[in-house]
Design a protein around this motif. Structure first.
Motif, mmCIF file in Angstrom:
data_model
loop_
_atom_site.group_PDB
_atom_site.id
_atom_site.type_symbol
_atom_site.label_atom_id
_atom_site.label_comp_id
_atom_site.label_asym_id
_atom_site.label_seq_id
_atom_site.Cartn_x
_atom_site.Cartn_y
_atom_site.Cartn_z
ATOM 1 N N GLY A 116 0.805 -1.226 0.000
ATOM 2 C CA GLY A 116 0.000 0.000 0.000
ATOM 3 C C GLY A 116 0.836 1.273 0.000
ATOM 4 O O GLY A 116 0.334 2.344 -0.336
ATOM 5 N N THR A 117 2.101 1.190 0.417
ATOM 6 C CA THR A 117 2.982 2.361 0.269
ATOM 7 C C THR A 117 4.290 1.923 -0.369
ATOM 8 O O THR A 117 4.762 0.812 -0.135
ATOM 9 C CB THR A 117 3.339 3.055 1.609
ATOM 10 O OG1 THR A 117 4.319 2.261 2.307
ATOM 11 C CG2 THR A 117 2.113 3.243 2.500
ATOM 12 N N LEU A 118 4.884 2.836 -1.140
ATOM 13 C CA LEU A 118 6.132 2.498 -1.832
ATOM 14 C C LEU A 118 7.242 2.219 -0.834
ATOM 15 O O LEU A 118 8.020 1.279 -1.000
ATOM 16 C CB LEU A 118 6.532 3.645 -2.775
ATOM 17 C CG LEU A 118 7.840 3.429 -3.553
ATOM 18 C CD1 LEU A 118 7.778 2.162 -4.409
ATOM 19 C CD2 LEU A 118 8.156 4.643 -4.433
ATOM 20 N N GLU A 119 7.295 3.020 0.237
ATOM 21 C CA GLU A 119 8.390 2.838 1.182
ATOM 22 C C GLU A 119 8.338 1.447 1.812
ATOM 23 O O GLU A 119 9.351 0.749 1.875
ATOM 24 C CB GLU A 119 8.356 3.931 2.266
ATOM 25 C CG GLU A 119 9.597 3.897 3.129
ATOM 26 C CD GLU A 119 9.726 5.111 4.058
ATOM 27 O OE1 GLU A 119 9.293 6.217 3.663
ATOM 28 O OE2 GLU A 119 10.249 4.951 5.170
ATOM 29 N N ARG A 120 7.157 1.038 2.252
ATOM 30 C CA ARG A 120 7.052 -0.302 2.856
ATOM 31 C C ARG A 120 7.343 -1.397 1.831
ATOM 32 O O ARG A 120 8.002 -2.397 2.152
ATOM 33 C CB ARG A 120 5.667 -0.501 3.490
ATOM 34 C CG ARG A 120 5.543 0.142 4.872
ATOM 35 C CD ARG A 120 4.395 -0.474 5.699
ATOM 36 N NE ARG A 120 3.120 -0.403 5.005
ATOM 37 C CZ ARG A 120 2.227 0.583 5.167
ATOM 38 N NH1 ARG A 120 2.473 1.577 6.001
ATOM 39 N NH2 ARG A 120 1.099 0.569 4.503
ATOM 40 N N ASP A 121 6.855 -1.215 0.606
ATOM 41 C CA ASP A 121 7.162 -2.199 -0.452
ATOM 42 C C ASP A 121 8.673 -2.345 -0.641
ATOM 43 O O ASP A 121 9.200 -3.467 -0.706
ATOM 44 C CB ASP A 121 6.561 -1.755 -1.800
ATOM 45 C CG ASP A 121 5.062 -2.060 -1.913
ATOM 46 O OD1 ASP A 121 4.499 -2.618 -0.946
ATOM 47 O OD2 ASP A 121 4.462 -1.711 -2.948
ATOM 48 N N LEU A 122 9.354 -1.197 -0.722
ATOM 49 C CA LEU A 122 10.805 -1.235 -0.982
ATOM 50 C C LEU A 122 11.562 -1.827 0.202
ATOM 51 O O LEU A 122 12.564 -2.533 0.019
ATOM 52 C CB LEU A 122 11.337 0.167 -1.302
ATOM 53 C CG LEU A 122 10.873 0.783 -2.629
ATOM 54 C CD1 LEU A 122 11.372 2.227 -2.760
ATOM 55 C CD2 LEU A 122 11.338 -0.046 -3.831
ATOM 56 N N ILE A 123 11.075 -1.565 1.410
ATOM 57 C CA ILE A 123 11.723 -2.155 2.593
ATOM 58 C C ILE A 123 11.601 -3.675 2.541
ATOM 59 O O ILE A 123 12.584 -4.401 2.700
ATOM 60 C CB ILE A 123 11.121 -1.596 3.900
ATOM 61 C CG1 ILE A 123 11.530 -0.128 4.090
ATOM 62 C CG2 ILE A 123 11.557 -2.423 5.106
ATOM 63 C CD1 ILE A 123 10.830 0.588 5.242
ATOM 64 N N GLN A 124 10.384 -4.166 2.296
ATOM 65 C CA GLN A 124 10.185 -5.624 2.238
ATOM 66 C C GLN A 124 11.007 -6.251 1.128
ATOM 67 O O GLN A 124 11.636 -7.301 1.316
ATOM 68 C CB GLN A 124 8.703 -5.949 1.986
ATOM 69 C CG GLN A 124 7.922 -6.140 3.261
ATOM 70 C CD GLN A 124 6.568 -6.824 2.988
ATOM 71 O OE1 GLN A 124 6.382 -7.568 2.030
ATOM 72 N NE2 GLN A 124 5.615 -6.556 3.851
ATOM 73 N N TYR A 125 10.998 -5.594 -0.011
ATOM 74 C CA TYR A 125 11.718 -6.135 -1.158
ATOM 75 C C TYR A 125 13.222 -6.151 -0.888
ATOM 76 O O TYR A 125 13.893 -7.166 -1.110
ATOM 77 C CB TYR A 125 11.396 -5.287 -2.396
ATOM 78 C CG TYR A 125 11.982 -5.823 -3.669
ATOM 79 C CD1 TYR A 125 11.494 -6.996 -4.237
ATOM 80 C CD2 TYR A 125 13.015 -5.154 -4.319
ATOM 81 C CE1 TYR A 125 12.039 -7.489 -5.414
ATOM 82 C CE2 TYR A 125 13.551 -5.635 -5.498
ATOM 83 C CZ TYR A 125 13.059 -6.803 -6.041
ATOM 84 O OH TYR A 125 13.596 -7.287 -7.211
ATOM 85 N N GLY A 126 13.740 -5.041 -0.397
ATOM 86 C CA GLY A 126 15.176 -4.951 -0.099
ATOM 87 C C GLY A 126 15.594 -5.980 0.940
ATOM 88 O O GLY A 126 16.650 -6.608 0.823
ATOM 89 N N LYS A 127 14.740 -6.180 1.947
ATOM 90 C CA LYS A 127 15.089 -7.172 2.969
ATOM 91 C C LYS A 127 15.080 -8.589 2.388
ATOM 92 O O LYS A 127 15.924 -9.422 2.753
ATOM 93 C CB LYS A 127 14.130 -7.077 4.157
ATOM 94 C CG LYS A 127 14.402 -5.855 5.043
ATOM 95 C CD LYS A 127 13.453 -5.772 6.231
ATOM 96 C CE LYS A 127 13.806 -4.547 7.085
ATOM 97 N NZ LYS A 127 12.824 -4.324 8.185
#
Lengths: 201, 201
Positions: free
Chosen positions: B86-97
């Protein structure tokens, strides 16, 4: 031949046999890495083209890892000076372009790829890489510190993070995605890095 | 043994001998790379632990480069799903992790380092890497496109640049500076990427 030094070369560095041997051996290390790769690199293979006895190379460096670290530190710091243009963005553009150019040289690339290939965390090459990058980031941080002093970016900006955001994508393209790194790409990296630092305020 | 499929496993994928051979061979490729490295990888060394004839491996893959590409594509896309929080920042955090976790596995790391080590631009591995990253960036760009649709970031944001700014430093630390990539580091990368995209407006 230190005796051949003339008054027109007053700053010529230690020109003795020892310095010449060192320089020849480090260049032969880079050349061998580029030609044969890390797996095939031996002190013997380095000694021959450098015109030096195998024993001398053993005595002075001991292991190929020591040779590689020294070649890495010498070649990396020599070729990428830290610019001081008056703005962070221009500094980062110049610096990023110098890194990109440096990594295009096949002998430099060979050492980068050899370092990246090593998985064993206890390898002396891993330790050498860490030391190399700590040195390089320390030097490059000056650009960010000067920008802070000029009031261009917030005082609590992390210099290393700014430098890393410009450098990392260049190496990522070289080692992973194999895309070219042109001037426009580096200019974008520098612009984004500066805007991100400002937006962190 | 397709006959062993039961009604409780209606979606079980092609369970035939061919699929089992493929899976065993690809895993053996990753294991061999991790143990012996790219230079020592042979189709023969892969066939043995997979319990397959050398001839079958030759017939199906032909070269170790083909084997590596297939193992790379399979392992890379399997393990790193594209989040939709739902937010780009959370998406990128999950993806990066997820990327950071994936690259910590020694068999994945072996393939990454093998790919990075190759200097010859005509190597099939270089082509495989390019294809792998084009695929991965294509998939990951969805996160950025959804953020554009939500109005979180400007419509002309370059999806690839955003993804690259999160991914590249993770690989840079793995391959070059040898620093660890912890959760805070990935969170910073994601935050900076989103702020930079907004500041580009």
């Amino acid at each position: 031949m230190p005796g051949t030094q003339t008054p027109t070369e007053p700053r010529r560095r230690r020109g003795g046999r020892s310095a010449r041997v060192r320089s020849a051996v480090l260049q032969a290390t880079l050349d061998e890495l580029a030609d044969a790769g890390y797996a095939a690199l031996s002190l013997e293979a380095v000694a021959r083209p450098a015109g030096v006895n195998k024993t001398s190379v053993y005595r002075r460096w001991g292991t190929r890892e020591n040779l590689i670290l020294e070649a890495m530190l010498e070649r990396g710091s020599q070729q990428v000076p830290i610019p001081d243009t008056g703005t962070l963005e221009r500094d980062l553009i110049q610096y990023g372009k110098a890194i990109a150019t440096n990594t295009r040289a096949s002998d430099v690339q060979a050492i980068i790829r050899a370092a990246a290939s090593i998985q064993d965390p206890d390898s002396p090459i891993v330790d050498a890489s860490r030391r190399f990058w700590t040195t390089r980031f320390g030097l490059a941080s000056e650009m960010v510190k000067r920008a802070i002093e000029r009031g261009e970016i917030p005082a609590d900006t992390d210099p290393r993070a700014v430098i890393e955001s410009v450098i990392a994508p260049i190496y990522f393209r070289l080692l992973m995605s194999r895309q070219s790194v042109g001037p426009t790409y580096v200019e974008n990296l520098a612009r984004v890095a500066v805007r991100a630092a400002r937006a962190e305020a």
